[in-house]
Design a protein around this motif. Structure first.
Motif, mmCIF file in Angstrom:
data_model
loop_
_atom_site.group_PDB
_atom_site.id
_atom_site.type_symbol
_atom_site.label_atom_id
_atom_site.label_comp_id
_atom_site.label_asym_id
_atom_site.label_seq_id
_atom_site.Cartn_x
_atom_site.Cartn_y
_atom_site.Cartn_z
ATOM 1 N N ILE A 1 0.842 -1.209 0.000
ATOM 2 C CA ILE A 1 0.000 0.000 0.000
ATOM 3 C C ILE A 1 0.875 1.256 0.000
ATOM 4 O O ILE A 1 0.467 2.316 0.482
ATOM 5 N N ASP B 1 1.853 3.238 -2.409
ATOM 6 C CA ASP B 1 1.369 4.380 -3.198
ATOM 7 C C ASP B 1 0.277 5.139 -2.455
ATOM 8 O O ASP B 1 0.251 6.382 -2.456
ATOM 9 N N GLU B 2 -0.645 4.395 -1.813
ATOM 10 C CA GLU B 2 -1.713 5.049 -1.069
ATOM 11 C C GLU B 2 -1.143 5.858 0.120
ATOM 12 O O GLU B 2 -1.610 6.969 0.401
ATOM 13 N N LEU C 1 -8.963 3.671 3.273
ATOM 14 C CA LEU C 1 -7.926 2.631 3.215
ATOM 15 C C LEU C 1 -8.132 1.603 4.326
ATOM 16 O O LEU C 1 -7.925 0.395 4.117
ATOM 17 N N SER D 1 -10.795 -0.971 3.371
ATOM 18 C CA SER D 1 -10.364 -2.039 2.464
ATOM 19 C C SER D 1 -9.261 -2.913 3.071
ATOM 20 O O SER D 1 -8.933 -3.970 2.543
ATOM 21 N N ASN D 2 -8.666 -2.459 4.195
ATOM 22 C CA ASN D 2 -7.602 -3.235 4.867
ATOM 23 C C ASN D 2 -7.860 -3.207 6.380
ATOM 24 O O ASN D 2 -7.104 -2.603 7.154
ATOM 25 N N ASN E 1 -5.025 -4.223 9.024
ATOM 26 C CA ASN E 1 -3.696 -3.613 8.922
ATOM 27 C C ASN E 1 -3.482 -2.676 10.115
ATOM 28 O O ASN E 1 -4.032 -1.587 10.186
ATOM 29 N N ILE F 1 -1.951 0.933 9.335
ATOM 30 C CA ILE F 1 -2.864 1.984 8.863
ATOM 31 C C ILE F 1 -3.640 2.563 10.040
ATOM 32 O O ILE F 1 -3.842 3.791 10.128
#
Length: 534
Positions: free
Chosen positions: A252, A254-255, A278, A281-282, A285, A288
């Motif tokens: 991830i 790039d995000e 983000l 979708s994850n 994680n 994040i």
């Protein structure tokens, strides 16, 4: 009785006498005179009124001191098993003789005996104190070695030097060479201090490199730096967390870059929306979620900062009500935020002032050659502010110079020791080692000691004539000088040192004579002849 059994019986009789004699002395010391003390020591004779003198008073003081030592510290040492019964029996015997001399008014004899008792007892206690210090240092040094065991993989050579020096100190301790063991343990402490300073510096440099690489999105370089840190200190939490963060970023990147770009522009609310998407979708994680927490904290800081700025502006304008209202809003966002910020400012100012003082004092101590003090000052500075490059660099430099200074002092002391023993080649070796470790700043007293030792070694660096006299029937030899040969006299030119001259002859007892060659004593002559038949 057979002839072969007589020597055995004689030896047994002698050993029995040696065992019984101390017991007999103790028995007599306890019961002789009828009025003995608890330790078997007869009280000193007390002068009658009008017959005393200054000598009697001095003797009374010596006797009191001797009794105080025997009944107090020496007795305690015996109970602990630190002093042998034979040693105490000898002192008690001397005490009995001293008291007999007092009773016979043999003042000088009594004074000599009492002073001897006091000197022997105090020397024994001094040795015990030295032994206690050595044992204490042994324990603390061993603990420090264990504490820094994790560094031996990254600094194998230096750690091995510390271990070998500790082993040498332990061996000296076991042999009863307490001062030597203390010197060795102190050297280990200096080596470990230098090792710790170097490791702190390297770890800090690597962590800085990793942070810089992360800021530039150079993930591979950051990973390599964190891994190098863990090679030095496998328990380093910052490196462990850094690697975990890198693992979470993979896939991830790039995000994350896009979110950081918004943060750099100050668009924190937009960045928060993207990071929430983000997370959706994850969901598993952890990195994040941590980033969101940090971003939310930044937004909170922004809002509180704006309120504080409003409060400061309103306070400057004299609008205290509105200033209080703005601060209350800030407190509502973060409980007691204003108070904590004010306290934090004060602590930070205090910290900065202390750090500046430590750095200044450390620099001055380093400049003056007070390396131990400089090391302690810089170490405290590193503890206070691990991110201070000046503190870390100063700590490393001061530790290194302190270690070199210890080596210099010890080698210079060894050179002087071997000069006194006449072992000039060994003295020269240690003197050269001292010069190799010599610090830049040497006080005048040390400079004078250097000059004296150098002059003495140079004075003893010339070959000196020596004559060995024999009887032409004894084989005479000196190790590494000449092989066994017979002669009446032999002239040699030897460099000053201590030599062992050996004489052998069939059917005679071998003799060994120590020859100390001194350049200031030319034409030395010794005789080596085997005269005692076997």
């Amino acid at each position: 009785m057979s002839q072969s059994k007589k020597p055995v019986i004689i030896v047994a009789a002698v050993l029995a006498g040696l065992i019984i004699l101390p017991l007999l002395i103790l028995f007599l010391s306890k019961f002789a005179g009828g009025g003995s003390s608890a330790d078997g020591l007869e009280p000193a004779a007390v002068s009658q009124p009008g017959s005393g003198s200054l000598a009697d008073f001095d003797l009374r003081q010596l006797e009191d001191r001797a009794k105080e030592l025997l009944d107090g510290e020496i007795a305690d040492a015996v109970r602990r098993g630190d002093v042998s019964l034979d040693f105490v029996a000898g002192l008690n015997s001397e005490m009995q003789r001293a008291q007999d001399a007092i009773s016979r008014r043999k003042t000088e004899r009594a004074e000599s005996l009492l002073k001897g008792i006091i000197a022997s007892a105090e020397a024994q206690l001094k040795m015990l104190a030295l032994a206690d210090q050595a044992r204490s240092l042994n324990e603390s040094t061993y603990a420090e070695l264990q504490k820094q065991d994790y560094l031996k993989g990254a600094f194998e050579k230096t750690y091995r030097e510390a271990v070998e020096t500790y082993n040498a100190g332990l061996n000296a301790l076991n042999l009863g060479e307490f001062q030597d063991s203390i010197d060795k343990f102190e050297l280990v402490s200096a080596i470990l201090g230098d090792l710790e300073a170097r490791s702190i510096q390297q770890i800090a440099n690597l962590l800085e490199s990793a942070e810089a690489s992360l800021a530039d999105d150079k993930l591979a370089a950051a990973r390599a730096a964190y891994e190098e840190v863990l090679k030095i200190d496998s328990a380093n939490t910052e490196a462990t967390e850094g690697l975990a963060m890198l693992t979470a970023i993979e896939g991830i990147a790039d995000e994350i870059k896009a979110i950081r770009a918004l943060e750099e522009k100050g668009e924190l609310d937009a960045a928060l929306k993207q990071i929430d998407a983000l997370i959706a979708s994850n969901p598993d994680n952890a990195f994040i979620r941590k980033q969101r927490e940090q971003l939310a904290e930044k937004i909170l800081d922004r809002d509180i900062g704006e309120l504080i700025a409003q409060a400061d502006s309103l306070e400057a304008a004299g609008n205290f009500d509105e200033a209080i209202l703005a601060l209350e809003k800030a407190v509502a966002l973060r409980a007691s935020a204003q108070l904590q910020e004010r306290i934090g400012d004060l602590k930070e100012k205090q910290k900065v002032a202390r750090l500046e003082q430590l750095l200044e004092n450390g620099f001055n101590a380093l400049k003056a050659g007070r390396y131990s003090a400089a090391r302690d000052l810089y170490k405290e500075a590193v503890s206070l502010e691990p991110d201070s490059k000046e503190a870390r660099t100063g700590y490393e430099k001061a530790s290194s110079l302190y270690l070199a200074n210890i080596r210099y002092d010890q080698n210079l002391a060894n050179a002087d020791k071997y000069i006194k023993e006449g072992r000039y080649p060994l003295a020269a070796k240690f003197f050269n080692d001292a010069m190799a470790a010599r610090p830049n700043n040497v006080p005048p007293s040390q400079q004078a000691e250097e000059d004296r030792i150098r002059e003495k070694i140079e004075e003893q660096s010339v070959e000196t004539p020596v004559v060995i006299v024999s009887d032409k029937r004894t084989y005479v030899s000196i190790i590494r000088v000449f092989a066994p040969e017979r002669f009446r006299d032999k002239e040699l030119s030897l460099f000053p040192d201590v030599y062992t001259v050996k004489g052998t002859r069939s059917g005679y007892r071998t003799v060994e004579v120590e020859l100390q060659v001194d350049a200031t004593k030319p034409n030395q002559k010794i005789q080596v002849i085997c005269t005692e038949k076997l």
